[in-house]
Design a protein around this motif. Structure first.
Motif, PDB file in Angstrom:
ATOM      1  N   TRP A   4     -23.398 -17.299 -50.321  1.00 37.21           N
ATOM      2  CA  TRP A   4     -24.099 -16.955 -51.547  1.00 37.21           C
ATOM      3  C   TRP A   4     -23.891 -18.013 -52.619  1.00 37.21           C
ATOM      4  CZ3 TRP A   4     -27.276 -13.682 -49.849  1.00 37.21           C
ATOM      5  CH2 TRP A   4     -26.893 -12.733 -48.891  1.00 37.21           C
ATOM      6  N   LYS A   5     -22.702 -18.572 -52.674  1.00 33.15           N
ATOM      7  CA  LYS A   5     -22.456 -19.662 -53.615  1.00 33.15           C
ATOM      8  C   LYS A   5     -23.320 -20.873 -53.265  1.00 33.15           C
ATOM      9  CE  LYS A   5     -18.775 -22.694 -55.339  1.00 33.15           C
ATOM     10  NZ  LYS A   5     -17.335 -23.046 -55.228  1.00 33.15           N
ATOM     11  N   ALA A   6     -23.403 -21.172 -51.960  1.00 36.30           N
ATOM     12  CA  ALA A   6     -24.218 -22.315 -51.527  1.00 36.30           C
ATOM     13  C   ALA A   6     -25.696 -22.049 -51.765  1.00 36.30           C
ATOM     14  CB  ALA A   6     -23.964 -22.602 -50.045  1.00 36.30           C
ATOM     15  N   GLN A   9     -26.337 -22.887 -55.316  1.00 36.78           N
ATOM     16  CA  GLN A   9     -26.365 -24.332 -55.510  1.00 36.78           C
ATOM     17  C   GLN A   9     -27.641 -24.947 -54.953  1.00 36.78           C
ATOM     18  OE1 GLN A   9     -22.754 -25.609 -53.606  1.00 36.78           O
ATOM     19  NE2 GLN A   9     -21.487 -25.250 -55.431  1.00 36.78           N
ATOM     20  N   ARG A  10     -28.086 -24.409 -53.808  1.00 37.59           N
ATOM     21  CA  ARG A  10     -29.332 -24.925 -53.230  1.00 37.59           C
ATOM     22  C   ARG A  10     -30.528 -24.572 -54.115  1.00 37.59           C
ATOM     23  NH1 ARG A  10     -32.386 -27.774 -52.382  1.00 37.59           N
ATOM     24  NH2 ARG A  10     -34.005 -27.868 -50.788  1.00 37.59           N
ATOM     25  N   GLU A  11     -30.508 -23.373 -54.697  1.00 41.83           N
ATOM     26  CA  GLU A  11     -31.585 -22.943 -55.579  1.00 41.83           C
ATOM     27  C   GLU A  11     -31.656 -23.809 -56.829  1.00 41.83           C
ATOM     28  OE1 GLU A  11     -33.026 -18.870 -57.929  1.00 41.83           O
ATOM     29  OE2 GLU A  11     -31.158 -18.924 -56.796  1.00 41.83           O
ATOM     30  N   ARG A  16     -28.230 -30.537 -51.081  1.00 40.27           N
ATOM     31  CA  ARG A  16     -29.342 -30.987 -50.248  1.00 40.27           C
ATOM     32  C   ARG A  16     -29.568 -30.017 -49.086  1.00 40.27           C
ATOM     33  NH1 ARG A  16     -31.075 -36.253 -50.882  1.00 40.27           N
ATOM     34  NH2 ARG A  16     -29.858 -37.513 -52.343  1.00 40.27           N
ATOM     35  N   PRO A  17     -30.813 -29.916 -48.589  1.00 38.73           N
ATOM     36  CA  PRO A  17     -31.091 -29.007 -47.463  1.00 38.73           C
ATOM     37  C   PRO A  17     -30.267 -29.311 -46.222  1.00 38.73           C
ATOM     38  CG  PRO A  17     -33.141 -29.743 -48.483  1.00 38.73           C
ATOM     39  CD  PRO A  17     -32.041 -30.540 -49.109  1.00 38.73           C
ATOM     40  N   SER A  18     -30.103 -30.601 -45.909  1.00 39.17           N
ATOM     41  CA  SER A  18     -29.344 -30.968 -44.704  1.00 39.17           C
ATOM     42  C   SER A  18     -27.870 -30.573 -44.841  1.00 39.17           C
ATOM     43  CB  SER A  18     -29.467 -32.469 -44.443  1.00 39.17           C
ATOM     44  OG  SER A  18     -29.001 -33.219 -45.562  1.00 39.17           O
ATOM     45  N   GLY A  23     -23.450 -26.827 -43.510  1.00 37.05           N
ATOM     46  CA  GLY A  23     -22.424 -25.892 -43.945  1.00 37.05           C
ATOM     47  C   GLY A  23     -22.557 -24.536 -43.288  1.00 37.05           C
ATOM     48  N   VAL A  24     -23.801 -24.071 -43.139  1.00 36.52           N
ATOM     49  CA  VAL A  24     -24.039 -22.790 -42.490  1.00 36.52           C
ATOM     50  C   VAL A  24     -23.615 -22.843 -41.024  1.00 36.52           C
ATOM     51  CG1 VAL A  24     -25.836 -21.178 -41.744  1.00 36.52           C
ATOM     52  CG2 VAL A  24     -25.887 -22.100 -44.052  1.00 36.52           C
TER      53      VAL A  24
END
Length: 439
Positions: A4-6, A9-11, A16-18, A23-24
């Motif tokens: 959820w934190k990531a 940050q992505r939002e 970066r998407p990559s 990370g996932v």
């Protein structure tokens, strides 16, 4: 939770998407546990020696298994054939799409998919035969008779100019079988005892790596005779690397004196091994002349393990090689320099009677090693034990990491195939699958 934190940050555009996807995947791979939602119904009546998922682009769906009773089976990992309901949950059961009861006369040591098409697969056995099978008709298309029992086979997944099957046998020679001609194309001589493991380079299609019962790991360029690199466990990469950063040259108006505290400490930062490299794949450059048998006698007798080398696995980027031996040691080698990285992997017990199948995550963060009746996951760069997986009743022989679902499959002498899945909440599972694009 990290996800959820990531996501936040992505939002906000801070990740970066990559990097988010990596990370996932890494989070899922490091949280494996015995699956309570999926199981494979094994029809094998002997120890399972080999597991492999096809590497066809966009697929990664079919699991090929082979056992010591000479049988072969193929499973669909995406679509279950039935389900069973217990008091806790519903378990998806995967029965074999087909099962070959007498593929070989003796134990099958290795089975692998043809790299670019699931229409073919290859098996190797202690009955001295290597067979090429048509998946649709389940018939033998081509076979090769070797002079000794076959411990393993390998095909290059990046080859475009050849279709060679490398064979590791109890004989001292490594033979390359050409699918185009149906004959033996090369014979590589150099080991002083049987060859138990082999692996093609993941950065060049012409380099083959072999591990022998003599404790040696040899690198071969199949375009020329002889070994061009022989790994030596006594040689490390310490002191062989250039400085990480260029040393600045002080100008005339700058003082060259340093504080006393700075002089006593190193001015060069020490970074983890994996961060010293670019992401570009290396190209091995053999010497212009063959170093075998002209190699110095002392160098030609160098060993990588105190015992048979029973497992080899190269990282996806082609920079590093993992080797396991009957001395119960796991070593990480720098392929470019041919040196031991001296990563100290924590205690393990590795069976010595047969080859084992190692597995590495695509980001080269974790390595999975069969250790008798358990399986251990190690951090590739520090050597620390991340987890120990216990579920089999007898020795584990093989494992394979499914990069698409971040699942781990293991085969054992107890004739069972176990599934290890990420242990995450159901709500988070939905988000993960959406991120990874998995239906």
């Amino acid at each position: 939770m990290w996800t959820w934190k990531a996501l936040k940050q992505r939002e906000d555009g801070l990740l970066r998407p990559s990097a988010f996807r990596r990370g996932v995947v890494s989070s899922r791979a490091s949280s494996l546990q015995l699956s309570n939602a999926k199981e494979f119904i094994s029809l094998h009546r002997g120890a399972i020696n080999s597991l492999e998922i096809d590497s066809t682009e966009g697929e990664g769906r079919y699991l090929l298994s082979a056992a010591s009773d000479g049988t072969v089976a193929v499973f669909d990992t995406h679509r279950p054939t039935s389900s069973s309901t217990s008091s806790c949950a519903s378990i998806a059961q995967h029965h074999p799409l087909f099962h070959l009861p007498r593929a070989h006369k003796f134990a099958i040591s290795r089975a692998l998919w043809y790299p670019v098409d699931t229409g073919l697969f290859i098996t190797a056995s202690f009955d001295h035969y290597v067979k090429l099978w048509d998946t649709n008709s389940t018939q033998v298309v081509l076979d090769y008779k070797l002079p000794a029992k076959v411990y393993g086979i390998a095909m290059s997944s990046i080859a475009t100019s050849h279709s060679l099957i490398a064979t590791a046998t109890a004989d001292v020679q490594v033979r390359l079988c050409d699918l185009a001609s149906g004959a033996f194309a090369h014979t590589l001589s150099g080991h002083r005892d049987g060859v138990m493991s082999l692996e093609w380079s993941s950065s060049t299609e012409f380099v083959l790596i072999t591990g022998g019962c003599d404790g040696a790991i040899r690198f071969w360029d199949i375009r020329r005779p002889g070994t061009f690199l022989l790994l030596d466990q006594s040689l490390s990469q310490l002191g062989t690397r250039p400085p990480l950063l260029p040393t600045p040259t002080p100008s005339n108006n700058e003082s060259t004196s340093l504080p006393a505290s700075s002089k006593s400490s190193s001015s060069t930062p020490i970074l983890p091994a994996q961060k010293r490299r670019s992401h570009k794949k290396i190209q091995l450059k053999p010497p212009t002349q063959s170093s075998h048998p002209g190699m110095a006698s002392s160098q030609n007798r160098a060993t990588a393990h105190y015992g048979a080398v029973n497992g080899l696995r190269a990282t996806a980027d082609g920079f590093y090689l993992l080797s396991s031996g009957s001395d119960s040691r796991l070593r990480l080698w720098d392929i470019e320099s041919g040196r031991n990285t001296l990563v100290n992997y924590e205690a393990m017990s590795i069976q010595t009677s047969k080859p084992i199948q190692l597995a590495v995550t695509p980001d080269s963060s974790l390595v999975f090693v069969p250790c008798l009746a358990s399986l251990k996951a190690y951090d590739l760069w520090s050597g620390t034990t991340i987890n120990t997986y216990r579920g089999h009743y007898e020795s584990v022989n093989c494992c394979f990491f499914n990069a698409q679902y971040q699942e781990l499959y293991t085969g054992s002498n107890d004739r069972q195939i176990l599934v290890w899945s990420p242990s995450i909440p159901a709500a988070t599972q939905i988000v993960y699958l959406y991120i990874l694009g998995i239906p």
